[in-house]
Design a protein around this motif. Structure first.
Motif, PDB file in Angstrom:
ATOM      1  N   LYS A  33      24.509  24.738 -49.601  1.00 61.32           N
ATOM      2  CA  LYS A  33      24.970  25.354 -48.357  1.00 61.32           C
ATOM      3  C   LYS A  33      24.782  26.874 -48.353  1.00 61.32           C
ATOM      4  O   LYS A  33      24.607  27.483 -47.306  1.00 61.32           O
ATOM      5  CB  LYS A  33      26.450  25.007 -48.163  1.00 61.32           C
ATOM      6  CG  LYS A  33      27.052  25.459 -46.891  1.00 61.32           C
ATOM      7  CD  LYS A  33      28.517  25.010 -46.845  1.00 61.32           C
ATOM      8  CE  LYS A  33      29.215  25.594 -45.641  1.00 61.32           C
ATOM      9  NZ  LYS A  33      30.632  25.247 -45.614  1.00 61.32           N
ATOM     10  N   ARG A  35      23.350  30.609 -48.663  1.00 59.52           N
ATOM     11  CA  ARG A  35      22.085  31.280 -48.350  1.00 59.52           C
ATOM     12  C   ARG A  35      21.680  32.150 -49.524  1.00 59.52           C
ATOM     13  O   ARG A  35      22.374  33.101 -49.886  1.00 59.52           O
ATOM     14  CB  ARG A  35      22.241  32.125 -47.090  1.00 59.52           C
ATOM     15  CG  ARG A  35      22.398  31.265 -45.854  1.00 59.52           C
ATOM     16  CD  ARG A  35      22.262  32.030 -44.586  1.00 59.52           C
ATOM     17  NE  ARG A  35      21.092  32.907 -44.562  1.00 59.52           N
ATOM     18  CZ  ARG A  35      20.879  33.780 -43.583  1.00 59.52           C
ATOM     19  NH1 ARG A  35      21.720  33.891 -42.590  1.00 59.52           N
ATOM     20  NH2 ARG A  35      19.815  34.556 -43.619  1.00 59.52           N
ATOM     21  N   GLN A  36      20.533  31.834 -50.113  1.00 56.39           N
ATOM     22  CA  GLN A  36      20.036  32.562 -51.270  1.00 56.39           C
ATOM     23  C   GLN A  36      19.483  33.941 -50.903  1.00 56.39           C
ATOM     24  O   GLN A  36      19.438  34.840 -51.735  1.00 56.39           O
ATOM     25  CB  GLN A  36      18.948  31.747 -51.977  1.00 56.39           C
ATOM     26  CG  GLN A  36      19.404  30.373 -52.425  1.00 56.39           C
ATOM     27  CD  GLN A  36      20.506  30.440 -53.460  1.00 56.39           C
ATOM     28  OE1 GLN A  36      20.469  31.267 -54.354  1.00 56.39           O
ATOM     29  NE2 GLN A  36      21.487  29.578 -53.337  1.00 56.39           N
ATOM     30  N   ASP A  37      19.048  34.103 -49.654  1.00 55.83           N
ATOM     31  CA  ASP A  37      18.429  35.358 -49.227  1.00 55.83           C
ATOM     32  C   ASP A  37      19.441  36.460 -48.934  1.00 55.83           C
ATOM     33  O   ASP A  37      19.072  37.614 -48.782  1.00 55.83           O
ATOM     34  CB  ASP A  37      17.545  35.124 -48.005  1.00 55.83           C
ATOM     35  CG  ASP A  37      18.346  34.592 -46.809  1.00 55.83           C
ATOM     36  OD1 ASP A  37      19.250  33.761 -47.023  1.00 55.83           O
ATOM     37  OD2 ASP A  37      18.043  34.998 -45.676  1.00 55.83           O
ATOM     38  N   LEU A  38      20.714  36.111 -48.872  1.00 57.89           N
ATOM     39  CA  LEU A  38      21.729  37.103 -48.527  1.00 57.89           C
ATOM     40  C   LEU A  38      22.360  37.700 -49.781  1.00 57.89           C
ATOM     41  O   LEU A  38      23.315  37.186 -50.327  1.00 57.89           O
ATOM     42  CB  LEU A  38      22.815  36.479 -47.644  1.00 57.89           C
ATOM     43  CG  LEU A  38      22.371  36.042 -46.261  1.00 57.89           C
ATOM     44  CD1 LEU A  38      23.535  35.487 -45.468  1.00 57.89           C
ATOM     45  CD2 LEU A  38      21.706  37.181 -45.518  1.00 57.89           C
ATOM     46  N   TYR A  50      26.313  38.551 -40.373  1.00 57.05           N
ATOM     47  CA  TYR A  50      26.328  37.405 -41.279  1.00 57.05           C
ATOM     48  C   TYR A  50      27.687  36.708 -41.332  1.00 57.05           C
ATOM     49  O   TYR A  50      27.942  35.905 -42.231  1.00 57.05           O
ATOM     50  CB  TYR A  50      25.913  37.862 -42.680  1.00 57.05           C
ATOM     51  CG  TYR A  50      24.572  38.553 -42.673  1.00 57.05           C
ATOM     52  CD1 TYR A  50      23.396  37.824 -42.503  1.00 57.05           C
ATOM     53  CD2 TYR A  50      24.478  39.931 -42.781  1.00 57.05           C
ATOM     54  CE1 TYR A  50      22.170  38.458 -42.472  1.00 57.05           C
ATOM     55  CE2 TYR A  50      23.260  40.571 -42.756  1.00 57.05           C
ATOM     56  CZ  TYR A  50      22.111  39.827 -42.592  1.00 57.05           C
ATOM     57  OH  TYR A  50      20.883  40.452 -42.557  1.00 57.05           O
ATOM     58  N   ASP A  53      28.420  32.896 -42.615  1.00 57.37           N
ATOM     59  CA  ASP A  53      27.429  32.413 -43.577  1.00 57.37           C
ATOM     60  C   ASP A  53      28.067  32.248 -44.956  1.00 57.37           C
ATOM     61  O   ASP A  53      28.999  32.962 -45.315  1.00 57.37           O
ATOM     62  CB  ASP A  53      26.246  33.376 -43.681  1.00 57.37           C
ATOM     63  CG  ASP A  53      25.351  33.334 -42.461  1.00 57.37           C
ATOM     64  OD1 ASP A  53      25.313  32.294 -41.787  1.00 57.37           O
ATOM     65  OD2 ASP A  53      24.685  34.344 -42.181  1.00 57.37           O
ATOM     66  N   VAL A  55      27.707  32.493 -49.006  1.00 50.64           N
ATOM     67  CA  VAL A  55      26.948  33.168 -50.052  1.00 50.64           C
ATOM     68  C   VAL A  55      27.613  32.905 -51.394  1.00 50.64           C
ATOM     69  O   VAL A  55      28.790  32.565 -51.460  1.00 50.64           O
ATOM     70  CB  VAL A  55      26.853  34.693 -49.808  1.00 50.64           C
ATOM     71  CG1 VAL A  55      26.071  35.000 -48.557  1.00 50.64           C
ATOM     72  CG2 VAL A  55      28.218  35.328 -49.757  1.00 50.64           C
TER      73      VAL A  55
END
Length: 100
Positions: A33, A35-38, A50, A53, A55
């Motif tokens: 679930k 987000r790896q980009d954040l 965000y 989201d 993290v």
């Protein structure tokens, strides 16, 4: 007691501790679930964008505040060492709040 009779038990306990110590503390569902980009620096530039989201970040808890309906943690975000533990506070990049 004969030390040779105790050795298998000590060996078994050591193996069990190593296996249990290698377990990932965050569930697979939660990791999927998130987000790896954040990263923290990305979100810190515009946190409102965000909201909501999920993290997974690392850090050192610097304050705990208990309320009637939740607990609020103030966390100093730090990068991870190669073995997955937070680096020292001198590497902190900022603070964020987590509540549950």
């Amino acid at each position: 007691m004969n030390p040779m009779r105790i050795f298998p038990y000590i060996f078994l306990m050591t193996v069990l501790m190593v296996i249990c110590g290698c377990a990932y503390p965050i569930s697979q569902e939660m990791r999927a679930k998130a987000r790896q980009d954040l990263t923290y620096p990305v979100v810190a530039r515009n946190p409102v964008a965000y909201t909501g989201d999920t993290v997974i970040w690392c850090g050192v808890v610097v304050r705990v505040q208990n309320h009637l309906q939740q607990t609020e943690l103030t966390i100093l975000e730090t990068p991870l060492h190669s073995w997955g533990e937070p680096m020292d506070e001198v590497y902190g990049r900022g603070r964020f709040l987590a509540d549950k």
